[in-house]
Design an enzyme around this catalytic site. Structure first.
Site, PDB file in Angstrom:
ATOM      1  N   GLY A 198     -14.958  22.758  27.373  1.00 32.82           N
ATOM      2  CA  GLY A 198     -14.662  22.146  28.669  1.00 32.82           C
ATOM      3  C   GLY A 198     -13.339  21.426  28.727  1.00 32.82           C
ATOM      4  O   GLY A 198     -12.972  20.894  29.777  1.00 32.82           O
ATOM      5  N   GLY A 199     -12.616  21.372  27.615  1.00 32.69           N
ATOM      6  CA  GLY A 199     -11.285  20.772  27.623  1.00 32.69           C
ATOM      7  C   GLY A 199     -11.299  19.292  27.286  1.00 32.69           C
ATOM      8  O   GLY A 199     -12.075  18.829  26.446  1.00 32.69           O
ATOM      9  N   SER A 203     -12.837  14.788  23.983  1.00 36.02           N
ATOM     10  CA  SER A 203     -12.879  16.231  23.809  1.00 36.02           C
ATOM     11  C   SER A 203     -14.241  16.753  24.245  1.00 36.02           C
ATOM     12  O   SER A 203     -15.277  16.302  23.752  1.00 36.02           O
ATOM     13  CB  SER A 203     -12.624  16.588  22.342  1.00 36.02           C
ATOM     14  N   GLY A 226      -9.370  19.930  17.434  1.00 36.65           N
ATOM     15  CA  GLY A 226      -9.217  18.551  17.892  1.00 36.65           C
ATOM     16  C   GLY A 226      -7.973  17.891  17.341  1.00 36.65           C
ATOM     17  O   GLY A 226      -7.336  17.069  18.010  1.00 36.65           O
ATOM     18  N   ASP A 227      -7.596  18.252  16.110  1.00 33.12           N
ATOM     19  CA  ASP A 227      -6.387  17.695  15.510  1.00 33.12           C
ATOM     20  C   ASP A 227      -5.144  18.184  16.245  1.00 33.12           C
ATOM     21  O   ASP A 227      -4.175  17.440  16.433  1.00 33.12           O
ATOM     22  CB  ASP A 227      -6.311  18.089  14.035  1.00 33.12           C
ATOM     23  N   GLY A 242     -15.054  20.048  24.032  1.00 27.32           N
ATOM     24  CA  GLY A 242     -15.188  21.390  23.476  1.00 27.32           C
ATOM     25  C   GLY A 242     -14.564  22.413  24.408  1.00 27.32           C
ATOM     26  O   GLY A 242     -13.426  22.249  24.853  1.00 27.32           O
TER      27      GLY A 242
END
Length: 325
Positions: A221-222, A217, A248-249, A219
């Protein structure tokens, strides 16, 4: 059925305040409570996507009772939590409505005895018999062996069940050596694991440590994925403001649901990025905004990395399908 494991479950409490200012008293404008911990967030998103989900882990004390009561209100998620003598932790998220920023406070969790850990292992192995995939998520509560996730990965592999591991620190280091199907660290967790802060190099290094695929991840930025089938980066069309708790989950839920549906990696990453972005626009962790999900899913940018790092852009899978219809 998809099985999610949250060893350190929580009661997630979210407070909204007009503006967060240190050393002052605040009037809270809204409060929500949800069953929390990373795996329970994953479970709710999977259920919203239409998947049958069973959630296991530990729950104890008055807080644990509230978590189970709230889970009972979500019939799409089957409660297979194991009772423990200690009290389930709480997490507090304070959302600053002026800036959109969120401040998080996480308690450590209950002390788990060796007998409780043995009871959980027996429950987990029984649940694997009916599972199509497993998500192992979050921190370890006190008392649980640091190599716990490695044990759970090996048990899933022995049962022929693909497993996604989403944790950090020594638990991740030991877990990845057990060769899970996939791990999903963020950039900081990846740097801690590999010692490298260059995302592509670090993601490739993490895969060499044992995971079949590594999805990092980045952030806003994908996601960056290094797999046996190729290397891709998937990014949303723009950075979204809001509450990032649980984003993130939601990405984990997207990856795991797409895996069980037999989708290819570009489609998996597109779904995961869109769900993650849609969670930032939702008020609480474990939710996603359906309108944002559909909007972002059609605009995800995919880049394929070739050779030692050369990259070329790809059209998004959803755009490609739209162009052929």
């Amino acid at each position: 059925m998809i099985l999610t494991v949250t060893l350190n479950t929580a009661l997630d409490v979210t407070h909204h305040v007009p503006k967060l200012i240190a050393h002052t008293t605040h009037r809270v404008t809204a409060v929500t409570e949800r069953p929390g911990g990373k795996g329970l967030n994953v479970a709710r998103v999977l259920a919203a996507l239409g998947h049958e989900v069973t959630a296991t882990g530990f729950a104890g004390g008055r807080t644990g009772a509230v978590v189970r009561e709230l889970l009972a209100g979500s019939p799409q998620v089957t409660d297979a939590l194991v009772p423990c003598a200690g009290t389930t932790r709480r997490t507090l998220a304070v959302v600053d409505e002026a800036s959109g920023d969120t401040t998080q406070f996480n308690e450590p969790g209950p002390l788990i005895s060796s007998a409780e850990w043995a009871e959980f292992l027996a429950r987990y192995e029984a649940l694997l018999a009916g599972a199509g995939a497993v998500a192992l998520c979050g921190s370890l509560p006190p008392g649980v062996p640091v190599g716990a996730y490695a044990v759970l990965v090996r048990a899933a592999r022995a049962a022929g069940v693909p497993v996604l591991l989403d944790t950090s620190g020594e638990a991740l280091r030991r877990g990845v050596a057990a060769r899970p199907e996939m791990i999903k660290p963020n950039a900081a967790e990846l740097a801690e694991l590999t010692g490298s802060r260059e995302p592509l190099q670090a993601t490739r290094d993490a895969r060499r440590r044992g995971a079949h695929a590594v999805v990092t991840s980045l952030g806003p930025g994908g996601l960056l994925a290094v797999t046996a089938q190729g290397t891709w980066q998937a990014a949303p069309p723009r950075a979204l403001t809001g509450n990032p708790t649980g984003a993130g989950d939601s990405a984990v839920a997207g990856l795991l649901s797409a895996l069980t549906e037999g989708l290819d990696w570009p489609a998996r990453l597109t779904r995961a990025v869109a769900l993650s972005a849609a969670t930032v626009h939702a008020p609480t962790a474990g939710d996603f905004d359906p309108h944002t999900y559909e909007q972002v899913r059609g605009s995800v940018t995919l880049t394929v990395h070739e050779g030692a790092g050369a990259a070329r852009p790809l059209i998004s899978p959803s755009r490609a399908r739209a162009g052929r219809d």
